[in-house]
Every structure is written in structure tokens, then in C-alpha cells.
Design an enzyme around this catalytic site. Structure first.
Site, PDB file in Angstrom:
ATOM      1  N   GLY A  59       0.819  -1.203   0.000  1.00  8.74           N
ATOM      2  CA  GLY A  59       0.000   0.000   0.000  1.00  8.74           C
ATOM      3  C   GLY A  59       0.852   1.250   0.000  1.00  8.74           C
ATOM      4  CB  CYS A  60       0.131   4.675   1.202  1.00  9.95           C
ATOM      5  SG  CYS A  60       0.941   6.281   1.361  1.00  9.95           S
ATOM      6  CG  PHE A  61       5.895   4.785  -0.983  1.00  9.42           C
ATOM      7  CD1 PHE A  61       5.422   6.047  -0.681  1.00  9.42           C
ATOM      8  CD2 PHE A  61       6.485   4.597  -2.239  1.00  9.42           C
ATOM      9  CE1 PHE A  61       5.521   7.109  -1.582  1.00  9.42           C
ATOM     10  CE2 PHE A  61       6.594   5.646  -3.155  1.00  9.42           C
ATOM     11  CZ  PHE A  61       6.114   6.904  -2.817  1.00  9.42           C
ATOM     12  CD1 TRP A  62       4.950   8.770   1.609  1.00  4.09           C
ATOM     13  CD2 TRP A  62       2.982   9.721   2.137  1.00  4.09           C
ATOM     14  NE1 TRP A  62       4.728   9.801   0.723  1.00  4.09           N
ATOM     15  CE2 TRP A  62       3.537  10.400   1.027  1.00  4.09           C
ATOM     16  CE3 TRP A  62       1.757  10.123   2.644  1.00  4.09           C
ATOM     17  CZ2 TRP A  62       2.893  11.486   0.429  1.00  4.09           C
ATOM     18  CZ3 TRP A  62       1.107  11.199   2.049  1.00  4.09           C
ATOM     19  CH2 TRP A  62       1.676  11.865   0.956  1.00  4.09           C
ATOM     20  CD  GLU A 103       2.630   4.657  -3.475  1.00  2.00           C
ATOM     21  OE1 GLU A 103       2.855   4.679  -2.247  1.00  2.00           O
ATOM     22  OE2 GLU A 103       1.840   5.439  -4.041  1.00  2.00           O
TER      23      GLU A 103
END
EC number: 1.8.4.11
Length: 222
Positions: A59-62, A103
Site C-alpha cells: 500500500g501507500c509507502f509513507w 509503491e
């Protein structure tokens, strides 16, 4: 054949190599040092410890990157894009759905302090690997679940852990795992502002959320 225009509308569809954006020859400029680990070079060289590399897409890499840099034994993390066609894409290009990339987080770790199996357990438990081309409210091919392996041993361990986690997911009523598991492709590093984003922006978005299912303890250690 799915048209480019259809992919722009339905980002759950993977483009072909012919449909993918052309990209560029020049990589993104990156900071020299890791924002959290301070004196640690972002991309090495790493002189101490039994250093190895792992590549995960969840998912979102942050949010994913933050969870990995918090793990003891991890010495550096870098976010980027992998598994697609476009060389050195921008974030906006990846978001278009026309690069084929997901990502990812490149995790640099000391094998004497944390094992690949332990990182795999983190990976499975931090997200929902049954959602295909999405992760929660984040929808599109760039959010698909992936493990890219840097050695045959990693590939074997990743597949074994997938099968074990599938058994636990099935008991809990979840569907089939859709995680892509393959030998590591080229990782194109993301823009500097994405690196260690949540350390720079503590109140920033984090879409990471697991299923509540865990691997058996016997499969989480060395």
C-alpha cells in the site's frame, strides 16, 4: 485490448509495456543521508553488520516505510516504485496507472539483529494482502501487494510464509492472497520529499492497516 484512456479511468487495470509511459533516463535526486537515522547514508555503503535487502509493497509507502524503520535491526529504508515498465517514473506518472509500478519500500537490514522471516511476518500482518489492486481506500495498481526477492532463499521463504498466512487468513474468513511474489525487478527510487515522509510530516496520511490475523509464532522467528 484495454485502451490507455480506460486505464486512466479504471486504475485497477495493468498497462502493457506498449501502453506504459516512456519515463526518462535520469534517476530522481535523493538526499545523501537517511532523515531518521541521521548519519546513515541513504543508499550506503553499509560497513557494519550482516547486511541484506528486502523489497515490500503493502500500500501507500509513507506508512509502510515508517513501520520498517521503527524495527530494530533495520539500518536504512528507501521508498520507490517497482514491478512495472516505466523507467524512473514520477509520482504523478505512477498515480496515473500508466507505469505498471507498485509503491515499495527497500528495507536494508542487519541479519544478525532481525531475520528475513521476521520482516515477512511484519509484512503480512501490517496490511490486507487479499485486496488485489488496492489497499483499503487507496485504489489502483500502485497499491497492490508485492514481495520482490533478492535471492532464491528469499523467494522460497516468501512463498512458504504466504502459504502459512493463507491458512490463517482462511480460518478467519478472508479470501485468497493476491500478493505478487517474484525475483526483484529494478527499483526506481521515489522523489526526495517521499523519503521518510512521516518523519518530516508526523501528522501525514498513513493508510497502513492489517487484518488482525497473525502468523503462528513458530513461523515468525529465525
Amino acid at each position: 485490448m484495454v485502451l490507455r484512456s480506460e486505464i486512466l479511468v479504471n486504475k485497477n487495470v495493468m498497462p502493457t509495456a506498449e501502453q506504459a509511459l516512456p519515463g526518462r533516463d535520469t534517476p530522481m535526486s535523493l538526499p545523501e543521508f537517511h532523515y531518521v537515522f541521521k548519519d546513515t547514508p541513504l543508499l550506503g555503503p553499509f560497513f557494519e553488520g550482516a547486511i541484506d535487502f528486502a523489497i515490500f509493497g503493502l500500500g501507500c509507502f509513507w506508512g509502510a516505510e515508517r513501520r520498517f524503520w521503527q524495527r530494530e535491526g533495520v539500518v536504512s529504508t528507501v521508498v520507490g516504485y517497482a514491478g512495472g515498465f516505466t523507467p524512473h517514473p514520477t509520482y504523478e506518472e505512477v498515480c496515473s496507472g500508466l507505469t505498471g509500478h507498485t509503491e515499495v519500500v527497500l528495507v536494508v537490514f542487519d541479519k544478525d539483529k532481525v531475520s528475513y522471516r521476521e520482516l515477512l511476518a511484519m509484512f503480512w500482518e501490517l496490511h490486507n494482502p487479499t485486496q488485489g489492486m488496492r489497499q483499503g481506500n487507496d485504489i489502483g495498481t500502485q497499491y497492490r501487494s508485492a514481495i520482490y526477492c533478492t535471492s532464491p532463499e528469499q523467494l522460497e521463504q516468501a512463498k512458504a510464509s504466504r502459504d502459512a498466512f493463507q491458512a490463517e487468513l482462511s480460518k478467519a474468513g478472508f479470501g485468497e492472497i493476491t500478493t505478487e511474489i517474484d525475483q526483484a525487478p529494478t527499483v526506481y527510487f521515489a522523489e526526495a520529499y517521499h523519503q521518510q515522509y512521516l518523519a518530516k510530516n508526523p501528522d501525514g496520511y498513513c493508510g497502513i492497516g492489517g487484518t488482525g490475523v497473525c502468523l503462528p509464532p513458530s513461523l515468525q522467528g529465525n
